[in-house]
Write a protein that holds these residues in place. Structure first.
Motif, PDB file in Angstrom:
ATOM      1  N   ASP A 221      81.639 100.787  44.019  1.00 33.63           N
ATOM      2  CA  ASP A 221      80.978  99.562  44.434  1.00 33.63           C
ATOM      3  C   ASP A 221      80.074  99.870  45.629  1.00 33.63           C
ATOM      4  O   ASP A 221      79.911 101.027  46.025  1.00 33.63           O
ATOM      5  N   GLU A 222      79.490  98.839  46.182  1.00 33.62           N
ATOM      6  CA  GLU A 222      78.549  98.999  47.290  1.00 33.62           C
ATOM      7  C   GLU A 222      79.189  99.688  48.495  1.00 33.62           C
ATOM      8  O   GLU A 222      78.597 100.580  49.114  1.00 33.62           O
ATOM      9  N   VAL A 223      80.417  99.315  48.820  1.00 31.97           N
ATOM     10  CA  VAL A 223      81.113  99.898  49.975  1.00 31.97           C
ATOM     11  C   VAL A 223      81.363 101.390  49.749  1.00 31.97           C
ATOM     12  O   VAL A 223      81.099 102.218  50.623  1.00 31.97           O
ATOM     13  N   ASP A 224      81.857 101.737  48.558  1.00 35.97           N
ATOM     14  CA  ASP A 224      82.111 103.146  48.243  1.00 35.97           C
ATOM     15  C   ASP A 224      80.824 103.969  48.309  1.00 35.97           C
ATOM     16  O   ASP A 224      80.810 105.082  48.826  1.00 35.97           O
ATOM     17  N   PHE A 225      79.773 103.402  47.744  1.00 36.49           N
ATOM     18  CA  PHE A 225      78.486 104.086  47.709  1.00 36.49           C
ATOM     19  C   PHE A 225      78.000 104.383  49.128  1.00 36.49           C
ATOM     20  O   PHE A 225      77.599 105.503  49.442  1.00 36.49           O
ATOM     21  N   LYS A 226      78.054 103.392  49.989  1.00 40.20           N
ATOM     22  CA  LYS A 226      77.615 103.586  51.374  1.00 40.20           C
ATOM     23  C   LYS A 226      78.496 104.613  52.082  1.00 40.20           C
ATOM     24  O   LYS A 226      77.989 105.457  52.830  1.00 40.20           O
ATOM     25  N   GLU A 227      79.801 104.555  51.849  1.00 44.26           N
ATOM     26  CA  GLU A 227      80.714 105.518  52.482  1.00 44.26           C
ATOM     27  C   GLU A 227      80.367 106.944  52.073  1.00 44.26           C
ATOM     28  O   GLU A 227      80.384 107.858  52.898  1.00 44.26           O
ATOM     29  N   LYS A 228      80.054 107.131  50.806  1.00 40.17           N
ATOM     30  CA  LYS A 228      79.709 108.466  50.323  1.00 40.17           C
ATOM     31  C   LYS A 228      78.395 108.952  50.925  1.00 40.17           C
ATOM     32  O   LYS A 228      78.266 110.127  51.277  1.00 40.17           O
ATOM     33  N   LEU A 229      77.422 108.057  51.043  1.00 38.01           N
ATOM     34  CA  LEU A 229      76.157 108.438  51.671  1.00 38.01           C
ATOM     35  C   LEU A 229      76.344 108.763  53.150  1.00 38.01           C
ATOM     36  O   LEU A 229      75.780 109.737  53.653  1.00 38.01           O
ATOM     37  N   ILE A 230      77.146 107.969  53.832  1.00 40.56           N
ATOM     38  CA  ILE A 230      77.437 108.220  55.249  1.00 40.56           C
ATOM     39  C   ILE A 230      78.119 109.572  55.410  1.00 40.56           C
ATOM     40  O   ILE A 230      77.802 110.341  56.322  1.00 40.56           O
ATOM     41  N   ALA A 231      79.033 109.899  54.494  1.00 43.02           N
ATOM     42  CA  ALA A 231      79.726 111.188  54.549  1.00 43.02           C
ATOM     43  C   ALA A 231      78.752 112.351  54.380  1.00 43.02           C
ATOM     44  O   ALA A 231      78.991 113.437  54.917  1.00 43.02           O
ATOM     45  N   LEU A 232      77.649 112.129  53.663  1.00 40.08           N
ATOM     46  CA  LEU A 232      76.618 113.163  53.520  1.00 40.08           C
ATOM     47  C   LEU A 232      75.745 113.288  54.763  1.00 40.08           C
ATOM     48  O   LEU A 232      74.958 114.217  54.879  1.00 40.08           O
ATOM     49  N   GLY A 233      75.834 112.309  55.642  1.00 39.87           N
ATOM     50  CA  GLY A 233      75.004 112.329  56.839  1.00 39.87           C
ATOM     51  C   GLY A 233      73.801 111.412  56.765  1.00 39.87           C
ATOM     52  O   GLY A 233      72.960 111.424  57.664  1.00 39.87           O
ATOM     53  N   ALA A 234      73.705 110.633  55.694  1.00 36.66           N
ATOM     54  CA  ALA A 234      72.583 109.701  55.572  1.00 36.66           C
ATOM     55  C   ALA A 234      72.705 108.625  56.654  1.00 36.66           C
ATOM     56  O   ALA A 234      73.804 108.152  56.940  1.00 36.66           O
ATOM     57  N   PRO A 235      71.590 108.228  57.231  1.00 40.05           N
ATOM     58  CA  PRO A 235      71.618 107.264  58.337  1.00 40.05           C
ATOM     59  C   PRO A 235      71.724 105.810  57.862  1.00 40.05           C
ATOM     60  O   PRO A 235      70.884 104.970  58.161  1.00 40.05           O
ATOM     61  N   VAL A 236      72.752 105.518  57.093  1.00 31.89           N
ATOM     62  CA  VAL A 236      72.974 104.158  56.603  1.00 31.89           C
ATOM     63  C   VAL A 236      74.224 103.578  57.253  1.00 31.89           C
ATOM     64  O   VAL A 236      75.059 104.314  57.777  1.00 31.89           O
ATOM     65  N   THR A 237      74.335 102.265  57.210  1.00 31.19           N
ATOM     66  CA  THR A 237      75.509 101.584  57.743  1.00 31.19           C
ATOM     67  C   THR A 237      76.069 100.650  56.686  1.00 31.19           C
ATOM     68  O   THR A 237      75.369 100.270  55.736  1.00 31.19           O
ATOM     69  N   GLN A 238      77.302 100.254  56.873  1.00 30.27           N
ATOM     70  CA  GLN A 238      77.932  99.314  55.949  1.00 30.27           C
ATOM     71  C   GLN A 238      77.266  97.946  56.013  1.00 30.27           C
ATOM     72  O   GLN A 238      77.331  97.189  55.055  1.00 30.27           O
ATOM     73  N   GLU A 239      76.622  97.638  57.123  1.00 29.19           N
ATOM     74  CA  GLU A 239      76.000  96.328  57.298  1.00 29.19           C
ATOM     75  C   GLU A 239      74.711  96.175  56.495  1.00 29.19           C
ATOM     76  O   GLU A 239      74.263  95.059  56.249  1.00 29.19           O
ATOM     77  N   GLN A 240      74.094  97.283  56.102  1.00 28.12           N
ATOM     78  CA  GLN A 240      72.840  97.215  55.362  1.00 28.12           C
ATOM     79  C   GLN A 240      73.077  96.729  53.935  1.00 28.12           C
ATOM     80  O   GLN A 240      74.101  97.053  53.330  1.00 28.12           O
ATOM     81  N   ASN A 241      72.105  95.981  53.405  1.00 26.90           N
ATOM     82  CA  ASN A 241      72.188  95.630  51.991  1.00 26.90           C
ATOM     83  C   ASN A 241      71.670  96.822  51.187  1.00 26.90           C
ATOM     84  O   ASN A 241      71.137  97.787  51.744  1.00 26.90           O
ATOM     85  N   LEU A 242      71.821  96.755  49.866  1.00 25.87           N
ATOM     86  CA  LEU A 242      71.457  97.905  49.041  1.00 25.87           C
ATOM     87  C   LEU A 242      69.966  98.233  49.079  1.00 25.87           C
ATOM     88  O   LEU A 242      69.595  99.403  49.023  1.00 25.87           O
ATOM     89  N   LEU A 243      69.123  97.229  49.206  1.00 27.28           N
ATOM     90  CA  LEU A 243      67.686  97.499  49.309  1.00 27.28           C
ATOM     91  C   LEU A 243      67.382  98.263  50.594  1.00 27.28           C
ATOM     92  O   LEU A 243      66.590  99.214  50.599  1.00 27.28           O
TER      93      LEU A 243
END
Length: 76
Positions: free
Chosen positions: A8-30
């Motif tokens: 889901d969206e939360v899992d996806f963001k967590e995986k990107l964050i683990a890669l070092g991508a500068p995203v946060t859980q607060e951001q929407n998918l766009l």
């Protein structure tokens, strides 16, 4: 009972964050999509890692929510 891996969206963001991508859980998918694409433009050496992550999430045994799938498609 059938057990399914669900991304889901939360899992996806967590995986990107683990890669070092500068995203946060607060951001929407766009926002996540825009942020990651900008990050990959600035750091193209990260592209194979993001592509590997996306391929891993699209395995036959994994269910990816449609809104997450559309963001994954943008990274292809």
């Amino acid at each position: 009972m059938m057990i399914v891996d669900l991304i889901d969206e939360v899992d996806f963001k967590e995986k990107l964050i683990a890669l070092g991508a500068p995203v946060t859980q607060e951001q929407n998918l766009l926002e996540v999509q825009t942020t990651v694409l900008s990050w990959l433009k600035a750091y193209p050496e990260q592209t194979p890692f993001v592509k590997d992550l996306c391929m891993e999430m699209q395995k036959d045994t994994t269910t990816v929510l449609p809104e997450v799938s559309s963001v994954i498609a943008a990274f292809a």
